[in-house]
Design an enzyme around this catalytic site. Structure first.
Site, PDB file in Angstrom:
ATOM      1  N   LYS A 253       0.854  -1.187   0.000  1.00 55.62           N
ATOM      2  CA  LYS A 253       0.000   0.000   0.000  1.00 55.62           C
ATOM      3  C   LYS A 253       0.889   1.237   0.000  1.00 55.62           C
ATOM      4  O   LYS A 253       1.737   1.402   0.870  1.00 55.62           O
ATOM      5  CB  LYS A 253      -0.893   0.002   1.239  1.00 55.62           C
ATOM      6  CG  LYS A 253      -1.684   1.299   1.437  1.00 55.62           C
ATOM      7  CD  LYS A 253      -2.396   1.327   2.784  1.00 55.62           C
ATOM      8  CE  LYS A 253      -2.994   2.699   3.092  1.00 55.62           C
ATOM      9  NZ  LYS A 253      -3.604   2.769   4.431  1.00 55.62           N
ATOM     10  N   LYS A 265      -9.744  13.025   8.356  1.00 52.37           N
ATOM     11  CA  LYS A 265      -9.217  12.694   9.676  1.00 52.37           C
ATOM     12  C   LYS A 265      -9.180  13.949  10.560  1.00 52.37           C
ATOM     13  O   LYS A 265      -9.187  15.070  10.048  1.00 52.37           O
ATOM     14  CB  LYS A 265      -7.790  12.148   9.540  1.00 52.37           C
ATOM     15  CG  LYS A 265      -7.660  10.840   8.782  1.00 52.37           C
ATOM     16  CD  LYS A 265      -6.197  10.465   8.635  1.00 52.37           C
ATOM     17  CE  LYS A 265      -6.029   9.163   7.855  1.00 52.37           C
ATOM     18  NZ  LYS A 265      -6.501   7.996   8.610  1.00 52.37           N
ATOM     19  N   ASP A 335     -11.921   7.072   4.085  1.00 48.06           N
ATOM     20  CA  ASP A 335     -10.682   6.846   4.826  1.00 48.06           C
ATOM     21  C   ASP A 335     -10.325   5.367   4.896  1.00 48.06           C
ATOM     22  O   ASP A 335      -9.299   5.005   5.450  1.00 48.06           O
ATOM     23  CB  ASP A 335     -10.793   7.427   6.233  1.00 48.06           C
ATOM     24  CG  ASP A 335      -9.448   7.550   6.930  1.00 48.06           C
ATOM     25  OD1 ASP A 335      -8.431   7.622   6.210  1.00 48.06           O
ATOM     26  OD2 ASP A 335      -9.412   7.575   8.172  1.00 48.06           O
ATOM     27  N   GLU A 337      -9.300   3.656   2.411  1.00 48.21           N
ATOM     28  CA  GLU A 337      -8.845   3.737   1.020  1.00 48.21           C
ATOM     29  C   GLU A 337      -7.760   2.730   0.681  1.00 48.21           C
ATOM     30  O   GLU A 337      -7.597   2.346  -0.473  1.00 48.21           O
ATOM     31  CB  GLU A 337      -8.338   5.154   0.718  1.00 48.21           C
ATOM     32  CG  GLU A 337      -6.909   5.468   1.097  1.00 48.21           C
ATOM     33  CD  GLU A 337      -6.610   5.364   2.589  1.00 48.21           C
ATOM     34  OE1 GLU A 337      -5.474   5.009   2.937  1.00 48.21           O
ATOM     35  OE2 GLU A 337      -7.519   5.632   3.402  1.00 48.21           O
ATOM     36  N   ARG A 339      -7.441  -0.429   1.284  1.00 44.76           N
ATOM     37  CA  ARG A 339      -7.953  -1.693   0.745  1.00 44.76           C
ATOM     38  C   ARG A 339      -8.436  -1.536  -0.690  1.00 44.76           C
ATOM     39  O   ARG A 339      -8.428  -2.495  -1.459  1.00 44.76           O
ATOM     40  CB  ARG A 339      -9.067  -2.221   1.655  1.00 44.76           C
ATOM     41  CG  ARG A 339     -10.276  -1.319   1.751  1.00 44.76           C
ATOM     42  CD  ARG A 339     -11.102  -1.571   3.002  1.00 44.76           C
ATOM     43  NE  ARG A 339     -10.422  -1.108   4.199  1.00 44.76           N
ATOM     44  CZ  ARG A 339     -10.928  -1.220   5.432  1.00 44.76           C
ATOM     45  NH1 ARG A 339     -12.100  -1.810   5.614  1.00 44.76           N
ATOM     46  NH2 ARG A 339     -10.260  -0.759   6.478  1.00 44.76           N
TER      47      ARG A 339
END
Length: 488
Positions: A253, A265, A335, A337, A339
């Site tokens: 990632k 966030k 958030d 994101e 995955r």
């Protein structure tokens, strides 16, 4: 830091360290010193309650034939402690890094070659710093230690250190990538840094730009990236050292900055999200280590690189995207994101390379930090043998892993009423449901493991082999996994 090996002590100015095992007679270990300075060192050890545990240090100054010499005793424990060398070297580096000493000479008489090499590795790894942007560093905070010379280790220590030097190169690359701010390392510049480091070693590169990803139908990855002015990239790095064997594929990632997108966030601590590409950083560093030591294995490192921003064009909660696999995803939380980018990267990697083994690494969930803190990375797998081999590699390398469960009950949580799946469930078992989401993109017959390393890539306090900041977690783990299981 420069590391070298010698048969005898050099002349000149340096700090002298002496390794002391649990069963060593201290007077005998210091027999090379005259009686007066030897007695001083022994008394200093007694006064500092030096008990010879690995990494413990006692220090004093002596008159060494007219030279004022800093002398350190460093414990290496008893027989059978494979990490003792690393811990001893690390402790010495931490003690002397800012001390004013430029050279450390370690009297390692009695140590075997492997332990001597590990000692030099531990010192080199622990001394790593990233002061690139510190223009007014006070004199007392400037590192001075530049060199370690290991004297008297077993024959072959220098050869044994060659593989450790390759690992150090990988750690250096990963730590630098993770340390850099997002205005310096973003998808395009990440690719160029990786290329500059790895292409000269014989690593083959393939890079997909936004147009190529769109043509392949990577709607999940592109959906994450659409809110940023920084275009995404899919980076593949291939090392062919293993003949005709199917490659092992690592997928990282690489969210070079994560605001959370529209599901933004909190402001406090958001600057830390520059290291949300820690999985991609670890994959890149592992490829560096493997190529540097010319590993006899076929390995591909794939990095899904994007920036997650809350632009007017950003993906919204409630949007539905179509992944490269053809499966549709309802975006519940922008958030979640990581995955999404991994889903398309994993699909592409499987179609492109037909691996039998695929391992992804990601700073995926805050829930993993709640579960395991900063002591272990989370391990999820669809194959018990693969999980066991990764756990073994974690113990051997120091990048520890702890396996967590998966199953249908968790997987069903990720079902959507209007798409094939949703990208976020409730807070309950958040790391497990994230792993189950990724598992939906693993082809039948592929042995797969997901490593959630959210608590491991950055440290707020020093560890054995790192100072505060980027740890390099994952590089040694992947390097050891390949060495133990996939080299011909």
């Amino acid at each position: 830091m420069k590391a070298s090996f010698a048969a005898t002590r050099p002349e000149g100015a340096y700090a002298l360290a002496v390794t002391v095992g649990r069963d060593d007679m201290l007077h005998d270990r210091l027999a090379f010193l005259p009686e007066a300075p030897r007695s001083l060192v022994v008394r200093a050890a007694e006064a500092q309650r030096f008990e010879r545990d690995p990494g413990t240090v006692a220090e004093t100054f002596i008159d060494d034939d007219g030279v004022a010499r800093r002398v350190l005793l460093v414990g290496i424990g008893g027989a059978g402690d494979d990490a003792a060398g690393e811990r001893a070297g690390s402790a010495l580096a931490a003690r002397l890094l800012l001390s004013g000493e430029a050279t450390l000479v370690v009297d390692a008489q009695g140590l075997d070659a492997a332990t001597g090499a590990k000692l030099a590795f531990g010192a080199s790894a622990r001394s790593w710093r990233y002061d690139h942007y510190r223009t007014k560093l006070p004199r007392k905070q400037k590192p001075t230690l530049e060199e370690i010379v290991v004297v008297g280790a077993g024959a072959g220590a220098e050869d044994a250190f060659a593989s450790e030097a390759a690992l150090l190169a990988g750690l250096d690359l990963t730590r630098a990538l993770v340390s850099e701010p997002a205005n310096i390392v973003y998808p395009e510049s990440f690719v160029e840094r990786a290329r500059a480091a790895l292409e000269p070693l014989g690593v083959a590169f393939e890079v997909l730009d936004e147009a190529a990803m769109r043509e392949l139908g990577m709607g999940a990855l592109l959906g994450v990236a659409q809110g940023s002015v920084r275009p995404p990239r899919l980076l593949a790095m291939r090392w062919n050292g293993g003949g005709d064997e199917a490659p092992v594929v690592f997928v990282g990632k690489g969210i070079t900055f994560d605001t959370g997108g529209i599901s933004i966030k909190p402001a406090a601590g958001m600057e830390a999200m520059k290291w949300d590409m820690g999985g991609a950083g670890a994959v890149t560093g592992a490829m560096m280590a493997l190529a540097s030591r010319k590993a006899k294995a076929n390995v591909v490192g794939v990095c899904a690189l994007a920036e997650n921003m809350p632009d007017g064009n950003a993906q919204r909660p409630g949007d539905i995207v179509t992944s490269m696999s053809g499966q549709t995803i309802e975006v519940i939380n922008t958030d979640a994101e990581g995955r999404l980018v991994l889903a398309d990267a994993m699909t592409w990697a499987q179609r492109q390379y037909q691996p039998k083994v695929m391992i992804d690494l990601a700073t995926l969930t805050g829930a993993m930090i709640i579960s395991l803190g900063h002591e272990y990375g989370g391990l999820f797998a669809n194959d018990d043998d693969l999980a066991a081999k990764l756990a073994d590699a974690g113990r051997a390398s120091g990048d520890k892993l702890w396996r967590l469960p998966m199953g249908d009950a968790y997987n069903k949580i990720m079902d959507s009423q209007i798409a094939d799946m949703r990208n976020a469930g409730s807070r309950d078992a958040g790391s497990i449901t994230a792993a189950c989401f990724l598992g939906r993109f693993v082809d039948e017959g592929v042995k797969w493991a997901h490593l959630d390393i959210a608590g491991m890539v950055w440290a707020d306090k020093p560890g054995t082999l790192y100072d505060k900041g980027a740890t390099g977690y994952g590089v040694a783990l992947l390097n050891r996994f390949i060495a133990d299981n996939h080299e011909i």
